[in-house]
Design a protein around this motif. Structure first.
Motif, PDB file in Angstrom:
ATOM      1  N   PHE A  75     -27.701 -13.456  -1.501  1.00 57.87           N
ATOM      2  CA  PHE A  75     -27.092 -14.544  -1.173  1.00 57.87           C
ATOM      3  C   PHE A  75     -25.763 -13.991  -0.700  1.00 57.87           C
ATOM      4  CE2 PHE A  75     -23.539 -17.537  -2.676  1.00 57.87           C
ATOM      5  CZ  PHE A  75     -24.067 -18.463  -2.070  1.00 57.87           C
ATOM      6  N   PHE A  76     -25.190 -12.913  -1.228  1.00 54.98           N
ATOM      7  CA  PHE A  76     -23.649 -12.438  -0.709  1.00 54.98           C
ATOM      8  C   PHE A  76     -23.928 -11.903   0.693  1.00 54.98           C
ATOM      9  CE2 PHE A  76     -22.336 -12.750  -5.216  1.00 54.98           C
ATOM     10  CZ  PHE A  76     -21.311 -13.551  -4.961  1.00 54.98           C
ATOM     11  N   GLY A  77     -24.980 -11.357   0.866  1.00 52.88           N
ATOM     12  CA  GLY A  77     -25.425 -10.795   2.186  1.00 52.88           C
ATOM     13  C   GLY A  77     -25.484 -11.590   3.346  1.00 52.88           C
ATOM     14  N   MET A  78     -26.014 -12.865   2.757  1.00 51.30           N
ATOM     15  CA  MET A  78     -26.051 -13.977   3.982  1.00 51.30           C
ATOM     16  C   MET A  78     -24.754 -14.476   4.479  1.00 51.30           C
ATOM     17  SD  MET A  78     -29.373 -14.316   4.589  1.00 51.30           S
ATOM     18  CE  MET A  78     -29.268 -12.499   4.360  1.00 51.30           C
ATOM     19  N   ILE A  79     -23.946 -14.667   3.298  1.00 46.81           N
ATOM     20  CA  ILE A  79     -22.427 -14.973   3.530  1.00 46.81           C
ATOM     21  C   ILE A  79     -21.762 -13.955   4.542  1.00 46.81           C
ATOM     22  CG2 ILE A  79     -20.238 -15.339   2.417  1.00 46.81           C
ATOM     23  CD1 ILE A  79     -21.821 -16.432   0.052  1.00 46.81           C
ATOM     24  N   PHE A  80     -21.908 -12.644   4.232  1.00 48.83           N
ATOM     25  CA  PHE A  80     -21.408 -11.654   4.903  1.00 48.83           C
ATOM     26  C   PHE A  80     -21.833 -11.601   6.556  1.00 48.83           C
ATOM     27  CE2 PHE A  80     -20.221  -8.655   1.099  1.00 48.83           C
ATOM     28  CZ  PHE A  80     -19.308  -9.359   0.546  1.00 48.83           C
ATOM     29  N   ILE A  81     -23.160 -11.938   6.543  1.00 44.56           N
ATOM     30  CA  ILE A  81     -23.732 -11.932   7.865  1.00 44.56           C
ATOM     31  C   ILE A  81     -23.245 -13.197   8.845  1.00 44.56           C
ATOM     32  CG2 ILE A  81     -25.963 -12.666   9.410  1.00 44.56           C
ATOM     33  CD1 ILE A  81     -27.249 -10.680   7.686  1.00 44.56           C
ATOM     34  N   MET A  82     -23.378 -14.121   8.148  1.00 41.55           N
ATOM     35  CA  MET A  82     -22.493 -15.395   8.708  1.00 41.55           C
ATOM     36  C   MET A  82     -21.158 -15.342   9.059  1.00 41.55           C
ATOM     37  SD  MET A  82     -24.587 -18.758   7.103  1.00 41.55           S
ATOM     38  CE  MET A  82     -24.569 -18.061   5.476  1.00 41.55           C
ATOM     39  N   ASN A  83     -20.240 -14.818   8.185  1.00 44.49           N
ATOM     40  CA  ASN A  83     -18.942 -14.710   8.646  1.00 44.49           C
ATOM     41  C   ASN A  83     -18.502 -13.466   9.187  1.00 44.49           C
ATOM     42  OD1 ASN A  83     -18.459 -17.222   7.451  1.00 44.49           O
ATOM     43  ND2 ASN A  83     -18.706 -16.455   5.297  1.00 44.49           N
ATOM     44  N   ASP A  84     -19.432 -12.598   9.449  1.00 47.73           N
ATOM     45  CA  ASP A  84     -19.190 -11.075   9.846  1.00 47.73           C
ATOM     46  C   ASP A  84     -18.127 -10.511   8.974  1.00 47.73           C
ATOM     47  OD1 ASP A  84     -19.137  -9.016  11.686  1.00 47.73           O
ATOM     48  OD2 ASP A  84     -17.963  -9.802  13.018  1.00 47.73           O
ATOM     49  N   TYR A  85     -18.423 -10.491   7.762  1.00 43.23           N
ATOM     50  CA  TYR A  85     -17.298 -10.304   6.781  1.00 43.23           C
ATOM     51  C   TYR A  85     -17.978  -8.868   5.899  1.00 43.23           C
ATOM     52  CZ  TYR A  85     -14.419 -11.432   2.712  1.00 43.23           C
ATOM     53  OH  TYR A  85     -13.244 -11.467   1.738  1.00 43.23           O
ATOM     54  N   SER A  86     -16.781  -7.892   5.599  1.00 39.41           N
ATOM     55  CA  SER A  86     -17.173  -7.021   4.772  1.00 39.41           C
ATOM     56  C   SER A  86     -16.087  -6.608   3.655  1.00 39.41           C
ATOM     57  CB  SER A  86     -17.502  -5.651   5.532  1.00 39.41           C
ATOM     58  OG  SER A  86     -16.291  -5.224   6.351  1.00 39.41           O
ATOM     59  N   ILE A  87     -16.366  -6.083   2.481  1.00 38.56           N
ATOM     60  CA  ILE A  87     -15.316  -5.797   1.419  1.00 38.56           C
ATOM     61  C   ILE A  87     -15.149  -4.304   1.365  1.00 38.56           C
ATOM     62  CG2 ILE A  87     -14.724  -6.330  -0.931  1.00 38.56           C
ATOM     63  CD1 ILE A  87     -15.961  -8.655  -0.820  1.00 38.56           C
ATOM     64  N   PHE A  88     -13.932  -3.855   1.400  1.00 35.73           N
ATOM     65  CA  PHE A  88     -13.632  -2.581   1.003  1.00 35.73           C
ATOM     66  C   PHE A  88     -12.991  -2.411  -0.611  1.00 35.73           C
ATOM     67  CE2 PHE A  88     -12.060   1.763   1.742  1.00 35.73           C
ATOM     68  CZ  PHE A  88     -13.028   2.411   2.501  1.00 35.73           C
ATOM     69  N   ILE A  89     -13.435  -1.645  -1.396  1.00 36.20           N
ATOM     70  CA  ILE A  89     -13.031  -1.615  -2.464  1.00 36.20           C
ATOM     71  C   ILE A  89     -12.550  -0.415  -2.848  1.00 36.20           C
ATOM     72  CG2 ILE A  89     -13.353  -2.072  -5.087  1.00 36.20           C
ATOM     73  CD1 ILE A  89     -15.557  -3.995  -4.392  1.00 36.20           C
ATOM     74  N   GLU A  90     -11.268  -0.217  -3.282  1.00 34.95           N
ATOM     75  CA  GLU A  90     -10.784   1.289  -3.646  1.00 34.95           C
ATOM     76  C   GLU A  90     -10.321   1.143  -5.405  1.00 34.95           C
ATOM     77  OE1 GLU A  90      -7.750   2.896  -1.188  1.00 34.95           O
ATOM     78  OE2 GLU A  90      -9.375   3.771   0.131  1.00 34.95           O
ATOM     79  N   TRP A  91     -11.123   2.103  -6.142  1.00 34.50           N
ATOM     80  CA  TRP A  91     -10.410   2.020  -7.516  1.00 34.50           C
ATOM     81  C   TRP A  91      -9.815   3.593  -7.584  1.00 34.50           C
ATOM     82  CZ3 TRP A  91     -14.246   4.128 -11.307  1.00 34.50           C
ATOM     83  CH2 TRP A  91     -13.575   4.319 -12.720  1.00 34.50           C
ATOM     84  N   GLU A  92      -8.584   3.381  -7.996  1.00 38.56           N
ATOM     85  CA  GLU A  92      -7.791   4.551  -8.191  1.00 38.56           C
ATOM     86  C   GLU A  92      -8.304   5.037  -9.720  1.00 38.56           C
ATOM     87  OE1 GLU A  92      -3.488   5.495  -8.692  1.00 38.56           O
ATOM     88  OE2 GLU A  92      -3.702   5.159  -6.756  1.00 38.56           O
ATOM     89  N   VAL A  93      -9.030   6.302  -9.662  1.00 39.50           N
ATOM     90  CA  VAL A  93      -9.600   6.462 -11.091  1.00 39.50           C
ATOM     91  C   VAL A  93      -8.580   7.530 -12.031  1.00 39.50           C
ATOM     92  CG1 VAL A  93     -11.411   8.187 -12.195  1.00 39.50           C
ATOM     93  CG2 VAL A  93     -11.945   6.877  -9.875  1.00 39.50           C
ATOM     94  N   ILE A  94      -7.691   8.340 -11.034  1.00 43.81           N
ATOM     95  CA  ILE A  94      -6.818   9.108 -11.816  1.00 43.81           C
ATOM     96  C   ILE A  94      -5.558   9.296 -10.682  1.00 43.81           C
ATOM     97  CG2 ILE A  94      -7.814  11.433 -11.367  1.00 43.81           C
ATOM     98  CD1 ILE A  94      -6.981  12.261 -14.158  1.00 43.81           C
ATOM     99  N   SER A  95      -4.421   9.559 -11.128  1.00 40.67           N
ATOM    100  CA  SER A  95      -3.234   9.852 -10.065  1.00 40.67           C
ATOM    101  C   SER A  95      -2.243  10.952 -10.816  1.00 40.67           C
ATOM    102  CB  SER A  95      -2.326   8.591  -9.798  1.00 40.67           C
ATOM    103  OG  SER A  95      -1.376   8.924  -9.103  1.00 40.67           O
ATOM    104  N   MET A  96      -2.249  12.175 -10.306  1.00 36.46           N
ATOM    105  CA  MET A  96      -1.250  13.032 -11.003  1.00 36.46           C
ATOM    106  C   MET A  96      -0.592  13.788  -9.665  1.00 36.46           C
ATOM    107  SD  MET A  96      -4.299  15.165 -13.031  1.00 36.46           S
ATOM    108  CE  MET A  96      -3.065  16.481 -13.426  1.00 36.46           C
ATOM    109  N   ASN A  97       1.035  13.695  -9.877  1.00 39.85           N
ATOM    110  CA  ASN A  97       1.869  14.150  -9.149  1.00 39.85           C
ATOM    111  C   ASN A  97       1.493  13.368  -7.758  1.00 39.85           C
ATOM    112  OD1 ASN A  97       2.847  15.789 -11.191  1.00 39.85           O
ATOM    113  ND2 ASN A  97       1.896  17.584 -10.406  1.00 39.85           N
ATOM    114  N   SER A  98       1.126  14.013  -6.607  1.00 36.92           N
ATOM    115  CA  SER A  98       0.891  13.361  -5.321  1.00 36.92           C
ATOM    116  C   SER A  98      -0.594  13.233  -5.194  1.00 36.92           C
ATOM    117  CB  SER A  98       1.696  14.184  -4.308  1.00 36.92           C
ATOM    118  OG  SER A  98       1.036  15.528  -4.327  1.00 36.92           O
ATOM    119  N   MET A  99      -1.285  13.678  -6.100  1.00 38.91           N
ATOM    120  CA  MET A  99      -3.008  13.608  -5.967  1.00 38.91           C
ATOM    121  C   MET A  99      -3.451  12.523  -6.525  1.00 38.91           C
ATOM    122  SD  MET A  99      -5.685  16.418  -7.121  1.00 38.91           S
ATOM    123  CE  MET A  99      -5.756  15.342  -8.567  1.00 38.91           C
ATOM    124  N   ASN A 100      -4.112  11.858  -5.615  1.00 43.81           N
ATOM    125  CA  ASN A 100      -4.832  10.470  -6.182  1.00 43.81           C
ATOM    126  C   ASN A 100      -6.548  10.807  -6.030  1.00 43.81           C
ATOM    127  OD1 ASN A 100      -2.728   9.257  -6.389  1.00 43.81           O
ATOM    128  ND2 ASN A 100      -2.623   8.248  -4.314  1.00 43.81           N
TER     129      ASN A 100
END
Length: 578
Positions: A23-48
């Motif tokens: 169902f979501f695939g159909m919505i993405f095709i019709m709207n030419d839509y995509s979702i990019f998810i970023e989940w920050e697992v850990i952040s130490m000093n300047s390293m993510n």
């Protein structure tokens, strides 16, 4: 009956998840839509450390198909594996396998791809050795070691990607095309993909993996393990366009398609014939992908998953009723005794051949027409069409041996269509194998297109299929020629039937080669230079020093006198120079 509940719960969850993803695939095709998810697992000093997920129409539809087929396979296993006391473990392994595939599908990042990639390799090994006999162990080792070569290539690609500051390859695809460094990464990715999708010279593991239970084969050879390499290359398709990588892949995959088609015509093991058919279709996907038609390759990947899973399920039902006999020469007239299973089997076979208006027709016919339309050399053109003819040839041969003629059973078996749980899952896939191709055609190719070709090229596909079917029947029917041609040319038949000796080269050849190198290393290093300058030299030095030490400790008066004189001379010299 606890295991039934686990099967049923897994089936329901996967089936509902499949519908949601579609169902979501159909919505993405019709709207030419995509979702990019970023989940920050850990952040130490300047390293993510960031986990990234890409949800677009391609990943959603592919996930939907994987979950749909795996849900039906789990439901099918409820009856097929009911005599197994450890069926819970079997279902858990299949679920872990599906999760690994999900991980690979939604990852735009090489690190998270590696997690899914290695998960597939490890769990496929556990499933191939599931029956725990010598043949299964050998097949499992061949499978896991062949895939390990590709894993190493993927690790090297990850190391090269460090130069870009991120492993999210999806950001660099446009830049990759004209960059030499990125072509190296592309070469490593292609190498990883051809090991996972069993292209030449890594083809031998795919028929060997038939040692796994039949429900596993239905899952592995339709939508998961072997398609992982094709899917990865679909994501990296820009690198293959108008480059030497694409040309190399076209040659390798064309030869794989041809070799698998020839091999299937000389094979008598039911599951191995279907496995070689998978290998042939993977070659077709890879070759059309190397020409730049990545949507077509994805389309064929999805339609092939439907009818190939059905083909394996029907084969499993036949083997189940035949008391675990897989030799097609010991079958015959199954259409009289198992009409419903035989109907499903024949529909899946016709879909594989490209019978008009079944699932396989929409993708295969379109692929061959686009090949006729493209700038392509005569050799590749020949491989495409001749391999299509071979596909129909071995399919009709299989139908001739199993469905028609007289029954050739070694003993009387209770052949019937009473495995209702297996039949329900087969009928579900039967409906998809009939209607899935046209449905996907409407969804993926939104703009109506027409391929205009000369009359003879338009009919070439149909002609090749008809000739292949006729040849398959004539070669199989011994009474037409009054003698068996394959036995007259046994050496040649053995060469073609054993995939051009590839399984032997992959096992005995490599073992012999490794043993020769090992012998040289042992003679030259372990028992040669390293021994002379290492252990033996150390032994000689210690031996001489200990002898000298022994002499000095013998309390000899001459030694004391000599040492006394020696010290007097040293003191005298010291006083003079001071």
């Amino acid at each position: 009956m606890k295991y039934l509940s686990i099967c049923s719960i897994s089936f329901l969850i996967l089936f509902l998840s499949s519908l949601a993803c579609f169902f979501f695939g159909m919505i993405f095709i019709m709207n030419d839509y995509s979702i990019f998810i970023e989940w920050e697992v850990i952040s130490m000093n300047s390293m993510n450390i960031v986990m990234t997920l890409l949800l677009d129409w391609m990943s959603m539809i592919f996930m939907s198909f994987v979950m749909m087929i795996s849900s039906l396979v789990i439901y099918y296993s409820k009856e097929y594996m009911e005599s197994d006391y450890k069926i819970n473990r079997f279902i858990m392994l299949i679920l872990m396998f599906v999760i690994s595939m999900m991980m690979l599908i939604i990852s735009p990042n090489l690190i998270s791809i590696l997690l899914g990639w290695d998960g597939l390799g490890l769990i496929s090994y556990c499933l191939v050795i599931y029956f725990q006999n010598v043949k299964s162990y050998n097949a499992g080792m061949l499978t896991v070691l062949s895939n390990r070569i590709g894993d190493v290539a993927l690790l090297l690609a990850i190391a090269w990607m460090l130069n870009y500051g991120s492993w999210n390859y999806i950001f660099y695809l446009e830049f990759m095309q004209n960059n030499f460094e990125m072509m190296i990464i592309g070469m490593l990715i292609m190498f990883a993909a051809i090991t996972k999708s069993a292209q030449i010279p890594f083809s031998s593991w795919l028929p060997a993996a038939m040692a796994a239970p039949t429900p596993v084969s239905a899952l592995v050879h339709s939508s998961t393990l072997v398609t992982a390499g094709v899917y990865l290359l679909i994501r990296f398709n820009i690198l293959l366009n108008l480059s030497w990588l694409g040309n190399s892949l076209l040659l390798l995959s064309g030869l794989t398609m041809f070799m698998a088609g020839l091999g299937a015509n000389y094979e008598f093991d039911l599951k191995k014939i279907i496995a070689l058919s998978t290998l042939s279709q993977l070659g077709l996907m890879m070759s059309v992908l190397s020409m730049g038609y990545y949507k077509l390759a994805f389309f064929h990947l999805l339609t092939h998953a439907l009818f190939k899973a059905l083909l394996f399920m029907c084969a499993g039902a036949i083997i189940h009723n035949m008391n675990n006999s897989q030799d097609i020469r010991l079958m015959g007239s199954l259409s009289m005794m198992m009409p419903l299973t035989s109907s499903c089997f024949n529909v899946a076979n016709l879909a594989l051949c490209g019978m008009p208006f079944l699932a396989g027709f929409y993708s295969k016919d379109l692929i061959l027409e686009m090949v006729s339309l493209s700038y392509i050399n005569k050799f590749s053109f020949f491989l495409f069409f001749f391999s299509t003819g071979l596909t129909v040839c071995y399919s009709f041969r299989l139908v001739y041996y199993t469905m028609t003629g007289e029954s050739s059973f070694s003993s009387m078996n209770m052949l019937n269509d009473e495995g209702w749980v297996m039949l329900k899952s087969m009928i579900g896939l039967l409906i998809l194998s009939i209607f899935g191709g046209s449905m996907l055609n409407w969804l993926i190719f939104c703009t109506p297109m027409m391929v205009v070709l000369p009359f003879y090229l338009k009919l070439l596909t149909l002609f090749v299929c008809m000739m292949g079917g006729i040849m398959g029947y004539l070669i199989s029917n011994v009474s037409v020629f009054f003698f068996n041609k394959t036995l007259n040319n046994y050496d040649f038949s053995y060469f073609l039937g054993s995939m051009l000796f590839m399984p032997y080269i992959s096992t005995y050849g490599i073992i012999y080669f490794n043993l020769m190198i090992g012998k040289m290393v042992v003679k030259s290093f372990d028992q040669g230079w390293s021994e002379y300058f290492g252990g033996q030299q150390l032994y000689l030095i210690l031996n001489k020093n200990s002898q000298l030490n022994q002499v000095l400790q013998n309390n000899n008066l001459k030694i004391y006198l000599l040492s006394f004189i020696f010290w007097i001379i040293i003191m005298y010299m010291y006083m003079i120079f001071l």
